[in-house]
Design an enzyme around this catalytic site. Structure first.
Site, mmCIF file in Angstrom:
data_model
loop_
_atom_site.group_PDB
_atom_site.id
_atom_site.type_symbol
_atom_site.label_atom_id
_atom_site.label_comp_id
_atom_site.label_asym_id
_atom_site.label_seq_id
_atom_site.Cartn_x
_atom_site.Cartn_y
_atom_site.Cartn_z
ATOM 1 N N GLU A 57 -31.042 -68.755 -86.579
ATOM 2 C CA GLU A 57 -31.275 -69.867 -87.502
ATOM 3 C C GLU A 57 -30.599 -71.151 -87.013
ATOM 4 O O GLU A 57 -29.437 -71.133 -86.612
ATOM 5 C CB GLU A 57 -30.731 -69.491 -88.884
ATOM 6 C CG GLU A 57 -30.838 -70.599 -89.911
ATOM 7 C CD GLU A 57 -30.003 -70.303 -91.159
ATOM 8 O OE1 GLU A 57 -30.321 -70.862 -92.220
ATOM 9 O OE2 GLU A 57 -29.035 -69.519 -91.054
ATOM 10 N N LYS A 89 -37.760 -72.011 -94.619
ATOM 11 C CA LYS A 89 -36.842 -71.332 -95.534
ATOM 12 C C LYS A 89 -37.070 -71.800 -96.965
ATOM 13 O O LYS A 89 -37.091 -72.994 -97.254
ATOM 14 C CB LYS A 89 -35.402 -71.612 -95.105
ATOM 15 C CG LYS A 89 -34.339 -70.815 -95.835
ATOM 16 C CD LYS A 89 -32.967 -71.112 -95.226
ATOM 17 C CE LYS A 89 -31.862 -70.282 -95.841
ATOM 18 N NZ LYS A 89 -30.550 -70.590 -95.220
ATOM 19 N N CYS A 111 -31.582 -65.912 -93.198
ATOM 20 C CA CYS A 111 -30.171 -65.932 -93.603
ATOM 21 C C CYS A 111 -29.980 -65.644 -95.095
ATOM 22 O O CYS A 111 -30.114 -64.520 -95.540
ATOM 23 C CB CYS A 111 -29.564 -67.280 -93.215
ATOM 24 S SG CYS A 111 -27.755 -67.329 -93.276
#
Length: 535
Positions: free
Chosen positions: A290, A345, A396
């Protein structure tokens, strides 16, 4: 001085409050100890079995308590747990912020445990009270995914079970069912111990339900394990993930994003040398963690790196879109055509990727203006086409939420890839806690998973949650391994959020039943009192 009650010696009166005070302190200490025991059940310790013991101790503390006591002891249980479980926030924020964000978040989340204790006392007089109590406690994990800060589900009960008897239940009902099974076992054990203490007779019929609540969740988990599939169903893939590493600077690393890019390029070059020398196998897919690089337009260095590998890559990147808005993306990078399909995300990290109530936050911290306001994704492209397959991606922080991984599998993901940047969180337990969540997701969806971290822990995870290889924290490294591609959906995939909704509905019904029972009991007592007065 007022007269004593008839038949009670005057000298015995002072002892009563002393005994009550002592019992209160003991219960308080046990509640706090239960919270610490619950914390110890989480990664990096493989002590999953401590979680039901912690809930058994908590249930014993609540036994016979009134509403206020239930809330108070639940709050203490929660404070002891969250203060230890979230200690890594101090590594993230550093000395400049002080302990207040860590303390504030821990206390806020502990209020959910306090409310859980309150609701457990509400249902404590119902038949099958351990069942209703476990439902009430787990039900509060649902609003915790909404509030505070847009939801903070860290520390869910299911996340304490990345291995052991209960984990297989994730394939049936995901994290909610695993958590419910753990709490029910603990509450059943508490009821069993209390009944044995009262009766001292192991053949008492009243022991049947406590024994069932204690053993059935464990036996169910063991029975489901043989159904967990791990074999390849659509071939397999050799994947490589690069961990470039970064200095341990906490949030100060925000201003040194170039370090992540440079280190990722350097580690990729070392990996390429190993591949060309034959020391490691050539991968079919390369993965970067990420935000391991920033992409503000054309990127010849990334083009050259991916072309040198000659295979597609999934690049975790901070991407600036043409409208000037930043996004946290996973981008498919083709060795010939460059960047293509991307996933953005959805669940952003508060105070890391956006600032809630920015004007208010500016009053208490000078770092607000240095924190970007990223744009959240809408959930599209959760399964990216790469290396001849569909790669399900969630990034994440999204590991803690049920939706992103579920979306990835529903869109056809045959492998789960989890780019993550834990460089901000120091050498504490956060990375291991997040890895445990991904292990549960692997079982929940019957997929192998690749955790690609900037500073660790990166890992290759089998569909049964087993870690087949991993890196250390704050080391430059790379992993190369073969993972199975799977297409079958689990019962958890097919049920989706309905498992959580069903547990929530049952909890609401139980609490309503507890309220009605107490209301009727109170009315019955009032009626008897009125009748006695009339007589």
């Amino acid at each position: 001085m007022a007269d004593s009650e008839p038949g009670v010696p005057r000298e015995a009166e002072p002892r009563r409050p002393k005994r009550a005070w002592r019992a209160w302190l003991i219960r308080l200490a046990v509640a706090a100890s239960a919270g610490l025991l619950y914390y110890l059940s989480f990664a990096p310790r493989p002590l999953w079995w401590l979680a039901p013991i912690a809930f058994a101790a908590f249930a014993l503390v609540l036994r016979g308590r009134k509403f206020r006591g239930g809330f108070g002891y639940g709050f203490v249980f929660g404070v002891a747990f969250f203060l230890t479980h979230l200690l890594w926030l101090q590594d993230f924020l550093g000395r400049e912020f002080g302990p207040w964000p860590w303390l504030g978040l821990s206390v806020t989340l502990a209020l959910y445990f306090g409310l859980g204790g309150f609701l457990i006392t509400v249902v404590s007089r119902l038949p099958l009270a351990p069942l209703w109590g476990a439902l009430a406690f787990i039900a509060l994990e649902t609003p915790r995914t909404w509030f505070p800060l847009g939801g903070f589900p860290w520390g869910r009960v299911g996340f304490s079970q990345p291995e052991g008897a209960f984990l297989s239940l994730a394939s049936i009902g995901g994290a909610p069912l695993v958590g419910f099974a753990v709490v029910l076992t603990g509450f059943g054990l508490a009821a069993l111990l209390a009944r044995l203490w009262q009766t001292r007779h192991v053949r008492d019929r009243a022991l049947v339900w406590p024994v069932a609540f204690t053993l059935v969740p464990v036996l169910a988990g063991l029975a489901v394990w043989p159904t967990i599939g791990t074999g390849a169903q659509d071939g397999s893939l050799t994947v490589a993930t690069v961990q470039g590493n970064a200095p341990d600077l906490g949030i100060a690393l925000q201003g040194q994003r170039g370090v992540l890019r440079d280190n990722s390029l350097a580690e990729s070059a070392r990996l390429l040398t190993d591949i060309r020398s034959g020391r490691v196998a050539k991968p079919d897919l390369l993965i970067w963690p990420e935000t391991s690089t920033a992409i503000y337009g054309d990127d010849p260095a990334l083009d050259q790196m991916v072309s040198a590998f000659g295979v597609p890559a999934v690049i975790g990147a901070l991407v600036r879109r043409p409208d000037g808005q930043d996004e946290n993306d996973a981008v498919v990078w083709d060795p010939r055509t460059g960047p293509g399909q991307r996933y953005t995300k959805q669940d952003l990290v508060p105070f890391g990727e956006y600032v809630p109530a920015r004007a208010l936050a500016r009053l208490v911290t000078p770092f607000v203006d240095n924190t970007p306001e990223m744009r959240a994704g809408d959930g599209t492209n959760a399964a990216l086409s790469a290396a001849g397959t569909k790669v399900g991606v969630f990034i994440c922080y999204e590991t803690a939420f049920d939706g992103p991984a579920r979306d990835a599998v529903r869109e056809g993901g045959e492998l789960l890839v989890v780019p993550t940047n834990n460089a901000w969180y120091g050498p504490g337990e956060m990375s291991y806690q997040q890895l445990a969540m991904t292990r549960l997701r692997a079982v929940e969806h019957g997929r192998a998973a690749v955790v690609s971290a900037t500073t660790g822990v990166s890992a290759l995870i089998a569909p049964d949650g087993t870690i087949t290889s991993s890196t250390g924290l704050f080391t430059a490294d790379a992993l190369v391994g073969r993972v199975p591609l799977r297409t079958a959906t689990t019962l958890s995939d097919r049920l989706g959020a309905w498992t959580e909704y069903a547990l929530l509905a049952l909890a609401i019904a139980g609490v309503a039943g507890g309220v009605v029972l107490r209301f009727r009991t109170r009315r019955g007592r009032a009626g008897r009192t009125a009748g006695d007065t009339a007589d």
